[in-house]
Design a protein around this motif. Sequence first.
Motif, mmCIF file in Angstrom:
data_model
loop_
_atom_site.group_PDB
_atom_site.id
_atom_site.type_symbol
_atom_site.label_atom_id
_atom_site.label_comp_id
_atom_site.label_asym_id
_atom_site.label_seq_id
_atom_site.Cartn_x
_atom_site.Cartn_y
_atom_site.Cartn_z
ATOM 1 N N ASP A 148 0.843 -1.206 0.000
ATOM 2 C CA ASP A 148 0.000 0.000 0.000
ATOM 3 C C ASP A 148 0.872 1.248 0.000
ATOM 4 O OD1 ASP A 148 -1.883 -1.879 0.320
ATOM 5 O OD2 ASP A 148 -2.237 -1.481 2.442
ATOM 6 N N THR A 152 0.663 4.353 -2.729
ATOM 7 C CA THR A 152 0.311 5.746 -2.433
ATOM 8 C C THR A 152 1.480 6.665 -2.718
ATOM 9 O OG1 THR A 152 0.847 5.319 -0.153
ATOM 10 C CG2 THR A 152 -1.494 5.383 -0.712
ATOM 11 N N ASP B 98 -8.879 8.599 4.787
ATOM 12 C CA ASP B 98 -8.409 8.343 3.436
ATOM 13 C C ASP B 98 -9.562 8.568 2.451
ATOM 14 O OD1 ASP B 98 -7.116 7.545 1.193
ATOM 15 O OD2 ASP B 98 -6.246 5.747 2.076
ATOM 16 N N PHE B 100 -9.540 7.501 -0.628
ATOM 17 C CA PHE B 100 -9.528 6.363 -1.550
ATOM 18 C C PHE B 100 -9.705 6.792 -3.000
ATOM 19 C CE2 PHE B 100 -10.466 4.206 2.449
ATOM 20 C CZ PHE B 100 -9.429 3.308 2.445
#
Lengths: 226, 687
Positions: A148, A152, B98, B100
């Motif tokens: 992850d 990001t 978040d 997303f």
Amino acid sequence: MAAATCSRRAMLQKDAAALEAATASSGDDEAPEEVTFERAKAAAETERRRAGETARRDKALLKERRRRREELFKEQKKRKLLPENILEELTSGPRIDNDKLPNPTKEGEDVGDGSENKNEGNKRRRNKRKKPLAVRRKGRYMAVRLKDQDLTSQHQELAKDFVQNHLYGPGTNRITANQFFSFANKKSPVKKAAVQFVNKSWGAEKKQKAKQFKKRWMSTKMVSSI
Amino acid sequence: MGEFQVHRVRFFAYVPAGIRCLAHSARSDRLALARTDGALELYNFAANYFQEKGIPGHETRSIEALCWAAGDRLFGAGLSGDISEYDLEKLRVKYSLDGFGGPIWSLAADAHGTQLAVGCEDGSVKLFQILPDKIQFERSLDRQKGRILSLSWHPSGTRIAVGSIDLLRVFDVRSGHSIQRILVDRCLQGPQSRECVVWSVAFLSDGTIVSADSAGKVQFWDSEKGTLLETHPVSSSAVLSLAVCETEDSIVVGTSEGAVYQFQLLPLKWGSAESQWVRTKPFQHHTHDVRAVAHSATALISGGLDAQLVIRPLMEKVHGKSYDAALRKFTYPHRRLVSCAKKARLLLFQFPQHLELWKLGATSATGKDGDVLPVSRAPEHLLQLKSKGPEHICCSCVSPCGSWVAYSTASRFHLHRVRYENDRVSIKRVAAMPKLQGSAHQLLCSADSSRLLVASDQGSVHILELLEPGGCRHLQTLRPNSESMEAVYLLAVSADGDWLAAAGGDWAINIYSLRHFKPHCTVPAYNCAVTALAIHPVTNNLVIAHSDQQVFEFSIPSREYTAWSRKVQQHGLHRGWLERDTPITHITFNPKEPAHILLHDTHMFCILDKSLPLPDAATSLMNQITLKQLSEKARRGHVHAFKICKKYRPLLFMELLDEGSLVVVERPVMDIKTQLPPPVQQKKFGT
């Protein structure tokens, strides 16, 4: 380059030795063998061809090896996998000190943090697992999924690149601060000193390149003169 | 004026980060400002534009958009993909969520303050519901191709205009579908291949969409028909930011060249109902890109990558030619970034990610007034202390003896013991730190270097005892009598170590007795932010500077304002003094001259002599140069209490060392500007 010349020289020596051996063997026989001119010529030619081939092969091998190393370094540089001192260690010896591995989630100081640790749980863990983790200095960490994190940060990088490209990329007509601020100086009746004076650290890359080029040139000159 | 040997320090290589976004709240008259390093600042316009709060930056948490919603709640979002709400009392991120949708480029709240819309990298617009103590994902509008760089709500809350690459879209909020797709022209000149980025959009209540793009155009569109109404080529480089005032008759745009333009909706003819947008005023206050603009009811606000915040009041909105109509420029922080160890003659400089400790130089020469003395021992860079982790340093201090260095990030507090052994410096971190509640907002060492005072949340101050040879113990936590939610941001301790004054975000000043560890009294409330505090070493009078330039003196032993302070209030301060535009950031005293108070702001340094009469309106405030030319006798008739020196500027710090020597830390604007990213070339005729 130096390696290549070296190998060439070695090859020349090898040839000379072979020639010597051949003359010696011919010297040992009492009756000189009848060797036709054609045969001798053919033998010499095959000999020469073989020598040329080995030289070429050596060269290709060397090239290949160098290319592979270059690639490895490039990749290493791109991904910034490990800091330089670790790389140095990796290349110098196979043994890796556990405590020198960087811990990305570790917070704290680079100066003066001693090996003592107040975390009780950590102490227990340290006692349980004997050798390899005993040198780890800090137990304050949290677990994250690297997958992850990568995604990001990659998105973030892309976004930053987009802004950078649009504000400072080609076609944005940017100039240096020195040029920008010297316009005012140009038109004002009172001339002042330049905004920035030439700094010795500027153009370090170009200077380094020039230095290397000079070195290389010198070495080629030296070889040719010999 | 008094004579000092002045150490003129110019080796503090401070470079402020550029301004990324601005958000003005008309309700509380505050401006939230985010910098490119992720730091957040809050300016209070009512308190004379004082920077009253600050949240330190973070390496991975960049802020791309800010907005006020639901009263005084501040939200921010950035390229990390998180939406955060900020806790303006504890000065930290309250929570983050978040989105997303990848990195977030834009954030806007609707007119009612119930919904937040965010524009993401992946091309989706997401709606979040604002609940009393959190935000909750509601739904996502139809996802389209291309990153959403800007968005704006229609004031009715039914439509959203969105700016992307090469196009604009209009979304219907109820159905979530895109109802209009408008293509934006690529560059006016230059290569057509270069894509056109819509950096900013605004949706007006009559259905007009205003867009600002990277081709340098400001365009007006009809959202119903999707047609172009007007085009205004503003700049040859990009137009980066746009803001509309609440009455929707004025727009401000900022360009890459550092220019700011105002557009006004003006009637075509005198008295006719038909009106048109006209580019009216250009302003060139910035040298670098203006990436953020805001429009308050009376002023244009712009923030550039040159780290300058410029507030330009509009003459037609401000009544009369008063001080309110003056231009304000802020480059330097209203906080102290330098601390000084008086006895050891050390300076500690605070940078976002590291600290630098310098030893002051010395001279063996002597000279007369105005001479520049040669340096016999150059200043020495002793130490660079890097802070690990992504958080930036929010405060730091060095003890007067120079042997302790403390600093704090948002989550952790660090203390180091520094030792000096014949030209060698060694440093050891104090590992066993007591666990403190809340984060530190200000640090201060007592005069004898035995105690460290840590300003913290909810008006509390922690007192730590510094132990030899490198330890520390938590002694006490002081709390005010009245319940306060705001963090303490200024501390002052008396030279004898008996008194402590602490000023919090609610502008209340509490005085504690350090001998008994209990509150002593509070200073009568004054309705303006406190910018500097100091306690006089001899008389134990607390000197307070406020952001409206008032100076008070409060006697701690007798718990009242002193006679001199009353006299100042009755007489009133000089107009020249009140109309300075930077706050006083540091106060110090001269132990040999108890009547003197030394103060400084960014542009001047002043010795306030209490024994002299106050100046009246007729005399000039800055009269030091004229006084110098007068004879001794004539001078006596003209002197007044304010002795102002403007020789050293911009001044970041000033402190009196022993034996009449003074250290001033300057940072010229030009030195900063040459360190900034490259500016856009501007064609100037005749060069």
